[in-house]
Scaffold this active site. Structure first.
Site, PDB file in Angstrom:
ATOM      1  N   ASP A  31      -7.008   3.302  -3.469  1.00  0.00           N
ATOM      2  CA  ASP A  31      -7.741   3.371  -2.190  1.00  0.00           C
ATOM      3  C   ASP A  31      -7.926   4.842  -1.826  1.00  0.00           C
ATOM      4  O   ASP A  31      -6.951   5.573  -1.652  1.00  0.00           O
ATOM      5  CB  ASP A  31      -6.961   2.641  -1.091  1.00  0.00           C
ATOM      6  CG  ASP A  31      -7.724   2.579   0.235  1.00  0.00           C
ATOM      7  OD1 ASP A  31      -8.846   3.125   0.332  1.00  0.00           O
ATOM      8  OD2 ASP A  31      -7.181   1.975   1.195  1.00  0.00           O
ATOM      9  N   GLY A  85      -4.262  -3.954   6.108  1.00  0.00           N
ATOM     10  CA  GLY A  85      -3.272  -3.685   7.153  1.00  0.00           C
ATOM     11  C   GLY A  85      -3.514  -2.331   7.778  1.00  0.00           C
ATOM     12  O   GLY A  85      -4.198  -1.477   7.201  1.00  0.00           O
ATOM     13  N   ASP A  97     -13.786  -1.231   2.700  1.00  0.00           N
ATOM     14  CA  ASP A  97     -12.892  -1.369   3.855  1.00  0.00           C
ATOM     15  C   ASP A  97     -13.642  -0.793   5.059  1.00  0.00           C
ATOM     16  O   ASP A  97     -14.354  -1.517   5.774  1.00  0.00           O
ATOM     17  CB  ASP A  97     -11.572  -0.633   3.551  1.00  0.00           C
ATOM     18  CG  ASP A  97     -10.614  -0.515   4.728  1.00  0.00           C
ATOM     19  OD1 ASP A  97     -10.955  -0.944   5.837  1.00  0.00           O
ATOM     20  OD2 ASP A  97      -9.496   0.035   4.557  1.00  0.00           O
ATOM     21  N   LYS A 134      -1.193  -1.015  -4.299  1.00  0.00           N
ATOM     22  CA  LYS A 134      -2.340  -0.162  -3.970  1.00  0.00           C
ATOM     23  C   LYS A 134      -1.858   1.270  -3.899  1.00  0.00           C
ATOM     24  O   LYS A 134      -0.884   1.574  -3.204  1.00  0.00           O
ATOM     25  CB  LYS A 134      -2.920  -0.632  -2.633  1.00  0.00           C
ATOM     26  CG  LYS A 134      -3.969   0.254  -2.015  1.00  0.00           C
ATOM     27  CD  LYS A 134      -4.749  -0.541  -0.963  1.00  0.00           C
ATOM     28  CE  LYS A 134      -4.698   0.122   0.391  1.00  0.00           C
ATOM     29  NZ  LYS A 134      -5.511  -0.624   1.388  1.00  0.00           N
ATOM     30  N   SER A 142       0.862  -1.175   0.000  1.00  0.00           N
ATOM     31  CA  SER A 142       0.000   0.000   0.000  1.00  0.00           C
ATOM     32  C   SER A 142       0.899   1.226   0.000  1.00  0.00           C
ATOM     33  O   SER A 142       1.650   1.448   0.954  1.00  0.00           O
ATOM     34  CB  SER A 142      -0.890  -0.038   1.243  1.00  0.00           C
ATOM     35  OG  SER A 142      -1.646   1.143   1.346  1.00  0.00           O
ATOM     36  N   GLU A 151     -10.922   0.942  -3.750  1.00  0.00           N
ATOM     37  CA  GLU A 151     -11.279   0.712  -2.348  1.00  0.00           C
ATOM     38  C   GLU A 151     -11.898   1.956  -1.726  1.00  0.00           C
ATOM     39  O   GLU A 151     -11.359   3.063  -1.861  1.00  0.00           O
ATOM     40  CB  GLU A 151      -9.991   0.307  -1.594  1.00  0.00           C
ATOM     41  CG  GLU A 151     -10.191  -0.111  -0.145  1.00  0.00           C
ATOM     42  CD  GLU A 151      -8.903  -0.662   0.475  1.00  0.00           C
ATOM     43  OE1 GLU A 151      -8.022  -1.128  -0.282  1.00  0.00           O
ATOM     44  OE2 GLU A 151      -8.776  -0.619   1.709  1.00  0.00           O
ATOM     45  N   LYS A 197     -10.069  -6.439   7.804  1.00  0.00           N
ATOM     46  CA  LYS A 197      -9.086  -6.102   8.835  1.00  0.00           C
ATOM     47  C   LYS A 197      -9.684  -6.579  10.145  1.00  0.00           C
ATOM     48  O   LYS A 197     -10.738  -6.069  10.550  1.00  0.00           O
ATOM     49  CB  LYS A 197      -8.866  -4.585   8.904  1.00  0.00           C
ATOM     50  CG  LYS A 197      -8.209  -3.991   7.677  1.00  0.00           C
ATOM     51  CD  LYS A 197      -8.093  -2.481   7.805  1.00  0.00           C
ATOM     52  CE  LYS A 197      -7.478  -1.892   6.553  1.00  0.00           C
ATOM     53  NZ  LYS A 197      -7.513  -0.407   6.578  1.00  0.00           N
ATOM     54  N   LYS A 231      -2.741   5.076  -2.926  1.00  0.00           N
ATOM     55  CA  LYS A 231      -3.659   5.945  -2.181  1.00  0.00           C
ATOM     56  C   LYS A 231      -3.962   7.178  -3.019  1.00  0.00           C
ATOM     57  O   LYS A 231      -3.054   7.758  -3.633  1.00  0.00           O
ATOM     58  CB  LYS A 231      -3.008   6.358  -0.853  1.00  0.00           C
ATOM     59  CG  LYS A 231      -2.826   5.207   0.128  1.00  0.00           C
ATOM     60  CD  LYS A 231      -4.163   4.771   0.717  1.00  0.00           C
ATOM     61  CE  LYS A 231      -3.944   3.742   1.824  1.00  0.00           C
ATOM     62  NZ  LYS A 231      -5.223   3.363   2.463  1.00  0.00           N
TER      63      LYS A 231
HETATM   64  O1  OSB Z   1      -7.160   2.112   4.213  1.00  0.00           O
HETATM   65  O2  OSB Z   1      -6.141   0.286   4.139  1.00  0.00           O
HETATM   66  C1  OSB Z   1      -6.225   1.425   4.579  1.00  0.00           C
HETATM   67  C2  OSB Z   1      -3.195   2.214   6.784  1.00  0.00           C
HETATM   68  C3  OSB Z   1      -3.785   2.958   7.778  1.00  0.00           C
HETATM   69  C4  OSB Z   1      -5.138   3.211   7.709  1.00  0.00           C
HETATM   70  C5  OSB Z   1      -5.890   2.732   6.625  1.00  0.00           C
HETATM   71  C6  OSB Z   1      -5.299   1.975   5.625  1.00  0.00           C
HETATM   72  C7  OSB Z   1      -3.921   1.733   5.692  1.00  0.00           C
HETATM   73  C8  OSB Z   1      -3.174   1.024   4.675  1.00  0.00           C
HETATM   74  C9  OSB Z   1      -1.848   0.441   5.103  1.00  0.00           C
HETATM   75  O3  OSB Z   1      -3.519   0.956   3.519  1.00  0.00           O
HETATM   76  C10 OSB Z   1      -1.671  -0.978   4.776  1.00  0.00           C
HETATM   77  C11 OSB Z   1      -0.452  -1.534   5.481  1.00  0.00           C
HETATM   78  O4  OSB Z   1      -0.533  -1.827   6.704  1.00  0.00           O
HETATM   79  O5  OSB Z   1       0.577  -1.677   4.831  1.00  0.00           O
HETATM   80 MG    MG Z   2      -8.396   1.037   2.933  1.00  0.00          MG
END
Ligand code: OSB
Ligand code: MG
Length: 373
Positions: free
Chosen positions: A192, A294, A242, A164, A138, A217, A266, A166
């Site tokens: 995401d 995660g 999510d 992924k 991510s 996402e 999660k 952001k």
């Molecule tokens: O939206 O998946 C998410 C981290 C913090 C809060 C939300 C998200 C995330 C990540 C990190 O995408 C994923 C990781 O732990 O590598």
């Molecule tokens: Mg997410």
């Protein structure tokens, strides 16, 4: 049988190698709540509460989770005889709304302790079947499309099986298109948004729809299924939810409404493993793929994610990057590593599968609380 006599809470501070920015906020140093559960005969298990510093992902934060654990969650399990870890969730849900991450910290610790007691791996106890987990990365929001392209190329070269990206309004189509153009049509890319869009942004989301993404996402609000259903009807790309999926009921609602076609599970978000397994099983029946998300966990939380992701319907790469992607040094031994895009499930080791580096944790600890029956 579980009989927990003592739970020690600790807050540790772990600096990320690089700041991680999502549409709703940035993290440079993780404040992590760790739990150490001890049973009547002195067996112990460590677990992690995934709440962040600020309530930008969900309404929980480490400080609310600390209070909730101390005041309401721990007292429900301490000194009690509990038949099996699968019973803990119901115990915590009865007349107790919300605080799912706080509940999950204790609930998952109970599974960890039960695995240790039984002398089996956490994966085995959960019904896991996989020897190894496919890993995705991510990537936080980058300063420019060119910077993102470099990160995406580096990630694919490192073996990650999914990347992924952001996004947020203003940092979306141009970024994802640059990545797609650089790595070609077959690379497994997704985006995401962490709730950053509304239905007024359909044109932007339809532009993303042209970029061959595996999924988009959580584009819309954290608690909104109805508008996600409206949006899904206008996109070919599957929506993955999510934030919205906080329970089995919400997963069922997603399917009933057509609000999404994939779920990121999660365990911290849904109150732990019992709810995660229930969502997993329901999705499997419905033909909905799931993958493990995660929350920038330490190696302790990661152990729980890896075990969960070994269940059969976790058919897509999870956000379960190896320790070195986040930290100069993790709090477990061995650290989590990735080989050609796979992380090995420690199925031959009883319990959570990694040892706790107590000295390191002591050095990182900024507060503790000891809770007893
Ligand atoms: O939206 O998946 C998410 C981290 C913090 C809060 C939300 C998200 C995330 C990540 C990190 O995408 C994923 C990781 O732990 O590598
Ligand atoms: Mg997410």
């Amino acid at each position: 049988m579980l009989h927990i006599d003592r739970i020690v809470l600790r807050e540790i501070r772990l600096r990320l190698k690089q700041p991680f920015r999502i549409s709703s906020g940035e993290v440079t140093e993780r404040r992590i709540l760790l739990l150490e559960l001890t049973d009547r005969v002195g067996a112990t298990a460590w677990s992690e509460c995934v709440a962040g510093e600020h309530p930008n992902y969900s309404s929980e934060a480490i400080d609310t989770a600390w209070v909730a654990t101390e005041q309401w969650v721990a007292p429900r399990v301490l000194g009690r005889s509990i038949e099996a870890p699968g019973d803990v969730f119901a115990l915590l849900e009865h007349d107790f709304r919300g605080h799912l991450m706080a509940k999950a910290g204790v609930e998952m610790g109970c599974w960890g302790l039960a695995a240790t007691q039984a002398g089996v791996s956490l994966s085995t106890l959960l019904g896991g079947v996989r020897e190894r987990i496919a890993v995705g990365i991510s990537l936080g929001i980058q300063p420019s499309p060119a910077a993102l392209v470099a990160k995406v190329q580096e990630s694919l070269a490192a073996g990650y099986q999914k990347v992924k990206i952001k996004i947020e309004p203003g940092n979306d189509v141009a970024f994802v298109r640059a990545a797609r153009d650089a790595v070609g049509p077959d690379a497994h890319l997704m985006a995401d948004a962490n709730n950053a869009y509304t239905l007024d942004d359909v044109a932007t989301l339809q532009a993303l729809d042209e970029l061959g993404l595996m999924m988009i996402e959580q584009p819309l609000a954290h608690d909104d299924l109805v508008r996600h259903a409206t949006l899904q009807r206008q996109l070919r790309t599957p929506i993955c939810l999510d934030e919205t999926i906080i329970s089995l009921d919400r997963a069922q609602d997603m399917v009933a409404l057509g609000a999404g076609r994939i779920i990121n599970i999660k365990p911290g978000r849904v109150g732990g493993f019992a709810a995660s397994i229930a969502i997993h099983d329901f999705c499997q029946e419905q033909g909905i793929p799931v993958w493990c998300g995660g929350m920038l966990e330490s190696g302790i939380g990661r152990a729980y994610n890896v075990a969960l992701a070994s269940l059969p319907n976790f058919t897509m790469p999870g956000d379960v990057s190896p320790s070195a992607r986040y930290w100069t040094q993790d709090v477990v031994t061995p650290e989590w590593t990735m080989q050609e895009g796979w992380v090995t499930v420690p199925r031959a080791t009883p319990g959570i599968g990694v040892a706790i580096d107590r000295e390191r944790i002591d050095a990182l600890t900024v507060r503790t609380a000891e809770l007893r029956a």
